[in-house]
Design an enzyme around this catalytic site. Structure first.
Site, PDB file in Angstrom:
ATOM      1  N   SER A 325       0.817  -1.205   0.000  1.00  0.00           N
ATOM      2  CA  SER A 325       0.000   0.000   0.000  1.00  0.00           C
ATOM      3  C   SER A 325       0.859   1.266   0.000  1.00  0.00           C
ATOM      4  O   SER A 325       1.552   1.546  -0.964  1.00  0.00           O
ATOM      5  CB  SER A 325      -0.966  -0.050   1.191  1.00  0.00           C
ATOM      6  N   ASP A 336      10.032   5.467 -10.007  1.00  0.00           N
ATOM      7  CA  ASP A 336       9.576   6.055 -11.271  1.00  0.00           C
ATOM      8  C   ASP A 336      10.251   7.393 -11.555  1.00  0.00           C
ATOM      9  O   ASP A 336      10.459   7.768 -12.712  1.00  0.00           O
ATOM     10  CB  ASP A 336       8.064   6.266 -11.242  1.00  0.00           C
ATOM     11  N   LYS A 350      -0.466  -4.321  -3.353  1.00  0.00           N
ATOM     12  CA  LYS A 350      -1.784  -3.810  -2.981  1.00  0.00           C
ATOM     13  C   LYS A 350      -1.943  -2.416  -3.578  1.00  0.00           C
ATOM     14  O   LYS A 350      -1.469  -1.434  -3.030  1.00  0.00           O
ATOM     15  CB  LYS A 350      -1.962  -3.755  -1.464  1.00  0.00           C
TER      16      LYS A 350
END
Length: 585
Positions: A325, A336, A350
């Protein structure tokens, strides 16, 4: 009859709603639609059918509820029936959607805020199963200030006997309104033959999200790599990370050559706190995560606010299979943005966002309302709960549907199930025998007694004498994979006594018992090195709290050591964040 009238009133209201829907549908004027109008009308008809289905379903539910409560042979609990029905209704959606009645909201608040009103101590069941005892008092809390120690047996709380009680029962009695006093009768670990009455004032307890921060020494022993352990994304955890980061920067100055942010075992929490933490390392107004749901109000883009406090410090994020999460938001966003090297194992996967909605009687439904997407556009949800197999099970995202994405610098990353690390390190596990000793509480039992009878040592290690004492301590302790044999042996002794064979076979039974003890001693020697380490960790926790245990574990943590190597090798660090693609699976 009052209950009957209430239920009937609700049922008639729902029936009226359903009839109104039907009437509205029948009264709707007919037109000759264009292609666009035809599409819009089809959507309207589908919506009407959905509304009608909801009305009919709710009428059926209330009719069943009414008949059961009026005519079932035994007395029923409407509240319990509703809870069972709600749980069954939500079970088929996903594991994170659940009904939270008012009495469970305190636990939910603790999970999300890290705060509760109580004494500030972990408790556990004693290894013999007869008592609840203190497992660990948090530093500086009422229990710690009152002198409670790990291993202290709780005999009663506010006059309620705790013999044979479960941990949840004792926990409920120890919690309460801040400012009230809990009266505990305990048998201190240092002298279990005596009892002591302790009065402890309950306070609002804040469980630290950052239990430890410090330094990882380099190859020549210099403290040049900072380390922050973040256990949960609870309310204001970003403030704790900020405090730790500022302290390390002030201590290290220009000598600080990198930072390790450890998210291993962190199952997530509040999304907003994750966004704040990413903002410490990237420029203002950087996109961290996007959420998309079925309802337009669930679609949001979260950006960093404020200037970063460590925009150029080389960074490693540690993850494992339990990182989920919000942990994956932080790791995925920094990966990223080519801002950090991610090291460890593939994360949990998740990619679902939960929201709480009030449903009456001070209860809430916690439901999955959106999916989140990292800056590159990938969703890392690993399981597809919207398409179940015939048996009700769900499957992982198949390889054929895994898509590739590009980081800010053009590196290849993938969706389809968790964050894949840039540097993968296989997990290390304790041996089964060692895990059993810990699970049965024997390691904690020995550590409790040792810590209570010895002065704290900052560089404590379990030497041969101490380990021999532990082996002696284990002589009469049943162990899971041998306990069946030991139980049968005890039964055989009792049977032999009843049937007058005891004297004739006593020597043989003693030989078998000795053999069992011999096998246990063999296992204790085979797994001796790792058992010594976990014993040392347990003793350090008693003396120096959670921070002492973590600091001790860092000295032998191969993943942290690899992270430090990457940070100190600037060419390797640069190559990874600028050129290296992640594995697909």
């Amino acid at each position: 009859m009052r209950l009957f009238r209430k239920i009937r009133k609700i049922s008639l209201l729902l029936t009226g709603i359903g009839c109104a829907m039907i009437s509205a549908a029948q009264a709707a004027p007919k037109k000759q639609p264009t292609t666009l109008q035809n599409t819009a009308d089809s959507a309207a008809v589908a919506a009407q059918r959905c509304d009608l289905e909801i009305g009919r379903s709710m009428e059926t539910f209330f009719n069943i509820f009414r008949e059961v409560n009026l005519y079932y042979v035994d007395t029923t609990s409407p509240k319990k029936i509703v809870k069972i029905a709600a749980d069954a209704m939500l079970e088929g959606l996903d594991p994170y959607t659940e009904y939270l009645p008012a009495e469970e909201m305190a636990d939910f608040e603790t999970m999300t805020t890290g705060k509760y009103a109580g004494l500030g101590a972990l408790i556990r069941k004693s290894s013999d199963g007869r008592w609840v005892e203190i497992a660990e008092p948090y530093r500086g809390t009422p229990s710690d200030r009152a002198g409670l120690k790990a291993g202290d047996r709780i005999l009663s709380v506010d006059g309620v006997d705790m013999a044979g009680r479960e941990v949840a029962f004792a926990s409920d009695r120890m919690r309460g309104k801040a400012g009230t006093v809990a009266t505990l009768v305990i048998a201190p670990i240092a002298d279990t033959t005596q009892t002591r009455t302790v009065r402890v004032k309950r306070e609002r307890i804040a469980i630290p999200a950052v239990p430890y921060y410090g330094w990882v020494s380099d190859s020549v022993g210099r403290d040049s790599v900072g380390y922050i352990r973040l256990n949960s994304f609870t309310e204001k955890c970003a403030d704790e990370v900020r405090t730790a980061l500022n302290a390390l920067q002030q201590q290290g100055g220009e000598a600080m050559r990198g930072l390790v942010l450890d998210l291993r075992g962190n199952t997530g929490g509040i999304l907003g706190e994750a966004v704040k933490i990413v903002g410490f390392f990237v420029p203002r107004n950087t996109v961290v995560v996007t959420t998309r749901g079925r309802m337009p109000q669930m679609n949001s883009t979260y950006r960093t606010v404020g200037e970063p406090i460590a925009p150029t410090v080389p960074l490693v994020v540690l993850i494992d299979r339990s990182s989920a999460s919000a942990s994956e938001i932080v790791a995925g966003a920094l990966q990223d943005l080519d801002r950090a090297v991610v090291i460890g194992q593939r994360s949990f996967g998740k990619g679902l966002v939960q929201s709480t909605r009030p449903v009456g009687e001070n209860g809430y439904v916690k439901l999955t309302s959106a999916k989140y997407y990292t800056p590159s556009g990938r969703c890392i949800q690993a399981l597809d709960y919207s398409h179940r197999n015939e048996d009700g099970s769900v499957g992982a995202v198949p390889d054929s549907l895994i898509a590739s994405f590009r980081t800010a610098g053009g590196r290849m990353v993938y969706d389809g199930g968790g964050i894949m690390p840039d540097v993968r390190i296989s997990p290390e596990y304790l041996g089964k025998f060692t895990a059993i000793l810990m699970g049965l509480g024997y390691v904690d039992d020995f550590a409790n007694r040792y810590a209570a009878n010895h002065a704290p040592e900052s560089d404590f290690a379990v030497d041969d004498t101490t380990y021999a004492a532990f082996c002696d301590f284990m002589d009469d302790k049943p162990i899971a994979f041998e306990s069946g044999t030991e139980r049968l042996l005890k039964q055989l002794r009792r049977m032999a006594e009843r049937e007058k064979y005891a004297d004739r076979i006593a020597s043989q039974l003693d030989t078998v018992a000795a053999k069992i003890r011999e096998d246990k001693r063999t296992e204790l020697q085979v797994f001796g090195p790792e058992i010594r380490e976990v014993l040392g960790d347990a003793v350090a926790t008693r003396w120096f709290y959670d921070a002492g245990r973590i600091a001790r574990q860092l000295r032998r943590d191969n993943v942290v050591r690899r992270a430090a190597e990457v940070l100190l090798d600037r060419s390797e660090y640069t190559r990874i964040v600028t050129m290296q693609n992640t594995d697909k699976k």
